[in-house]
Design a protein around this motif. Structure first.
Motif, PDB file in Angstrom:
ATOM      1  N   LEU A  73      10.225  52.005  51.870  1.00 11.24           N
ATOM      2  CA  LEU A  73      11.699  51.422  51.795  1.00 11.24           C
ATOM      3  C   LEU A  73      11.518  49.788  51.515  1.00 11.24           C
ATOM      4  O   LEU A  73      10.709  49.254  52.130  1.00 11.24           O
ATOM      5  CB  LEU A  73      12.329  51.593  53.325  1.00 11.24           C
ATOM      6  CG  LEU A  73      12.567  52.971  53.891  1.00 11.24           C
ATOM      7  CD1 LEU A  73      13.107  52.691  55.312  1.00 11.24           C
ATOM      8  CD2 LEU A  73      13.598  53.426  52.910  1.00 11.24           C
ATOM      9  N   GLY A  74      12.479  49.514  50.665  1.00 12.33           N
ATOM     10  CA  GLY A  74      12.609  48.015  50.351  1.00 12.33           C
ATOM     11  C   GLY A  74      13.828  47.552  50.559  1.00 12.33           C
ATOM     12  O   GLY A  74      14.873  48.230  50.501  1.00 12.33           O
ATOM     13  N   TYR A  75      14.121  46.644  51.130  1.00 11.75           N
ATOM     14  CA  TYR A  75      15.599  46.109  51.616  1.00 11.75           C
ATOM     15  C   TYR A  75      15.409  44.374  51.869  1.00 11.75           C
ATOM     16  O   TYR A  75      14.615  43.952  52.043  1.00 11.75           O
ATOM     17  CB  TYR A  75      15.960  46.850  53.080  1.00 11.75           C
ATOM     18  CG  TYR A  75      15.068  46.598  54.134  1.00 11.75           C
ATOM     19  CD1 TYR A  75      15.096  45.884  54.992  1.00 11.75           C
ATOM     20  CD2 TYR A  75      14.081  47.768  54.319  1.00 11.75           C
ATOM     21  CE1 TYR A  75      14.225  45.746  56.184  1.00 11.75           C
ATOM     22  CE2 TYR A  75      13.212  47.642  55.340  1.00 11.75           C
ATOM     23  CZ  TYR A  75      13.219  46.830  56.313  1.00 11.75           C
ATOM     24  OH  TYR A  75      12.428  46.542  57.334  1.00 11.75           O
ATOM     25  N   SER A  76      16.835  44.025  51.844  1.00 12.36           N
ATOM     26  CA  SER A  76      16.959  42.700  51.888  1.00 12.36           C
ATOM     27  C   SER A  76      17.618  42.544  53.503  1.00 12.36           C
ATOM     28  O   SER A  76      18.102  43.617  54.087  1.00 12.36           O
ATOM     29  CB  SER A  76      17.828  41.806  50.954  1.00 12.36           C
ATOM     30  OG  SER A  76      19.004  42.411  51.156  1.00 12.36           O
ATOM     31  N   GLY A  77      17.510  41.392  54.241  1.00 14.10           N
ATOM     32  CA  GLY A  77      18.059  41.196  55.596  1.00 14.10           C
ATOM     33  C   GLY A  77      17.967  39.759  55.690  1.00 14.10           C
ATOM     34  O   GLY A  77      17.624  38.776  55.235  1.00 14.10           O
ATOM     35  N   ALA A  78      18.598  39.338  56.857  1.00  9.21           N
ATOM     36  CA  ALA A  78      18.930  38.165  57.491  1.00  9.21           C
ATOM     37  C   ALA A  78      19.434  38.118  59.166  1.00  9.21           C
ATOM     38  O   ALA A  78      19.590  39.448  59.598  1.00  9.21           O
ATOM     39  CB  ALA A  78      20.106  37.420  56.727  1.00  9.21           C
ATOM     40  N   GLU A  79      19.687  37.373  59.591  1.00  7.82           N
ATOM     41  CA  GLU A  79      19.988  37.248  60.984  1.00  7.82           C
ATOM     42  C   GLU A  79      21.298  36.349  61.178  1.00  7.82           C
ATOM     43  O   GLU A  79      21.388  35.498  60.543  1.00  7.82           O
ATOM     44  CB  GLU A  79      18.896  36.846  61.704  1.00  7.82           C
ATOM     45  CG  GLU A  79      19.091  36.986  63.419  1.00  7.82           C
ATOM     46  CD  GLU A  79      17.838  36.681  64.099  1.00  7.82           C
ATOM     47  OE1 GLU A  79      18.180  36.556  65.335  1.00  7.82           O
ATOM     48  OE2 GLU A  79      16.744  36.959  63.922  1.00  7.82           O
ATOM     49  N   TYR A  80      22.288  37.125  61.934  1.00  4.80           N
ATOM     50  CA  TYR A  80      23.488  36.313  62.209  1.00  4.80           C
ATOM     51  C   TYR A  80      22.924  35.060  63.111  1.00  4.80           C
ATOM     52  O   TYR A  80      22.306  35.352  64.100  1.00  4.80           O
ATOM     53  CB  TYR A  80      24.522  37.187  63.128  1.00  4.80           C
ATOM     54  CG  TYR A  80      25.248  38.064  62.228  1.00  4.80           C
ATOM     55  CD1 TYR A  80      26.024  37.792  61.046  1.00  4.80           C
ATOM     56  CD2 TYR A  80      24.642  39.607  62.152  1.00  4.80           C
ATOM     57  CE1 TYR A  80      26.547  38.627  60.330  1.00  4.80           C
ATOM     58  CE2 TYR A  80      25.378  40.369  61.154  1.00  4.80           C
ATOM     59  CZ  TYR A  80      26.244  39.954  60.351  1.00  4.80           C
ATOM     60  OH  TYR A  80      26.916  40.888  59.480  1.00  4.80           O
ATOM     61  N   ILE A  81      23.324  33.909  62.657  1.00  2.00           N
ATOM     62  CA  ILE A  81      23.187  32.760  63.559  1.00  2.00           C
ATOM     63  C   ILE A  81      24.448  32.196  63.692  1.00  2.00           C
ATOM     64  O   ILE A  81      25.511  32.280  63.131  1.00  2.00           O
ATOM     65  CB  ILE A  81      22.111  31.689  62.969  1.00  2.00           C
ATOM     66  CG1 ILE A  81      22.499  31.575  61.667  1.00  2.00           C
ATOM     67  CG2 ILE A  81      20.828  32.499  62.765  1.00  2.00           C
ATOM     68  CD1 ILE A  81      21.628  30.340  60.535  1.00  2.00           C
ATOM     69  N   PRO A  82      24.812  31.035  64.521  1.00  2.00           N
ATOM     70  CA  PRO A  82      25.924  30.515  65.190  1.00  2.00           C
ATOM     71  C   PRO A  82      26.813  30.005  63.869  1.00  2.00           C
ATOM     72  O   PRO A  82      28.137  30.149  63.675  1.00  2.00           O
ATOM     73  CB  PRO A  82      25.729  29.275  65.952  1.00  2.00           C
ATOM     74  CG  PRO A  82      24.352  29.858  66.524  1.00  2.00           C
ATOM     75  CD  PRO A  82      23.674  30.538  65.531  1.00  2.00           C
ATOM     76  N   ASP A  83      26.069  29.450  62.697  1.00  2.00           N
ATOM     77  CA  ASP A  83      26.917  28.901  61.494  1.00  2.00           C
ATOM     78  C   ASP A  83      26.907  29.992  60.469  1.00  2.00           C
ATOM     79  O   ASP A  83      27.197  29.441  59.187  1.00  2.00           O
ATOM     80  CB  ASP A  83      26.126  27.555  61.076  1.00  2.00           C
ATOM     81  CG  ASP A  83      26.179  26.407  61.903  1.00  2.00           C
ATOM     82  OD1 ASP A  83      27.486  26.477  62.716  1.00  2.00           O
ATOM     83  OD2 ASP A  83      25.321  25.709  61.989  1.00  2.00           O
ATOM     84  N   GLY A  84      26.659  31.293  60.578  1.00  2.00           N
ATOM     85  CA  GLY A  84      26.611  32.181  59.609  1.00  2.00           C
ATOM     86  C   GLY A  84      25.544  33.092  59.386  1.00  2.00           C
ATOM     87  O   GLY A  84      25.008  33.735  60.482  1.00  2.00           O
ATOM     88  N   LEU A  85      24.506  32.982  58.515  1.00  2.00           N
ATOM     89  CA  LEU A  85      23.480  33.819  58.386  1.00  2.00           C
ATOM     90  C   LEU A  85      22.226  33.049  58.029  1.00  2.00           C
ATOM     91  O   LEU A  85      22.230  31.759  57.442  1.00  2.00           O
ATOM     92  CB  LEU A  85      23.488  34.768  57.220  1.00  2.00           C
ATOM     93  CG  LEU A  85      24.290  36.016  57.240  1.00  2.00           C
ATOM     94  CD1 LEU A  85      24.513  36.799  55.933  1.00  2.00           C
ATOM     95  CD2 LEU A  85      23.821  36.810  58.485  1.00  2.00           C
ATOM     96  N   SER A  86      20.889  33.293  58.661  1.00  2.00           N
ATOM     97  CA  SER A  86      19.948  32.719  58.324  1.00  2.00           C
ATOM     98  C   SER A  86      19.307  32.851  56.885  1.00  2.00           C
ATOM     99  O   SER A  86      20.112  33.730  56.376  1.00  2.00           O
ATOM    100  CB  SER A  86      18.628  33.275  59.316  1.00  2.00           C
ATOM    101  OG  SER A  86      18.198  34.888  58.843  1.00  2.00           O
ATOM    102  N   PRO A  87      18.356  32.363  56.570  1.00  2.00           N
ATOM    103  CA  PRO A  87      18.074  32.659  55.009  1.00  2.00           C
ATOM    104  C   PRO A  87      17.669  34.012  55.097  1.00  2.00           C
ATOM    105  O   PRO A  87      17.219  34.765  55.843  1.00  2.00           O
ATOM    106  CB  PRO A  87      16.502  31.735  54.702  1.00  2.00           C
ATOM    107  CG  PRO A  87      16.854  30.702  56.051  1.00  2.00           C
ATOM    108  CD  PRO A  87      17.577  31.079  57.028  1.00  2.00           C
TER     109      PRO A  87
END
Length: 71
Positions: A41-55
């Motif tokens: 599996l290949g995928y992109s991701g980020a983490e929700y943080i107070p100001d939006g999304l992490s890199p």
């Protein structure tokens, strides 16, 4: 982000594996490649943080097909 298997052409699904268990995670654009012994599996991701999304990041993981057998 979970891996699920259907034995009845998508009518029902059984969750088999957890690829990412971050409840604040955001995952998208999953690509799959099957080999004789693994699902890749290949995928992109980020983490929700107070100001939006992490890199954003990209990840590739390998799951043995033997672990995808339905119970």
């Amino acid at each position: 982000l979970t891996v699920a298997v259907s034995d009845d052409r998508g009518e029902t699904w059984t969750r088999i594996a957890v690829a990412e268990d971050n409840p604040n995670g955001w995952f998208a654009y999953t690509a799959m490649h099957w080999t004789d012994t693994h699902l890749i599996l290949g995928y992109s991701g980020a983490e929700y943080i107070p100001d939006g999304l992490s890199p954003l990041w990209l990840k590739v993981i390998r799951i043995p097909l033997s672990s995808l057998a339905t119970p």
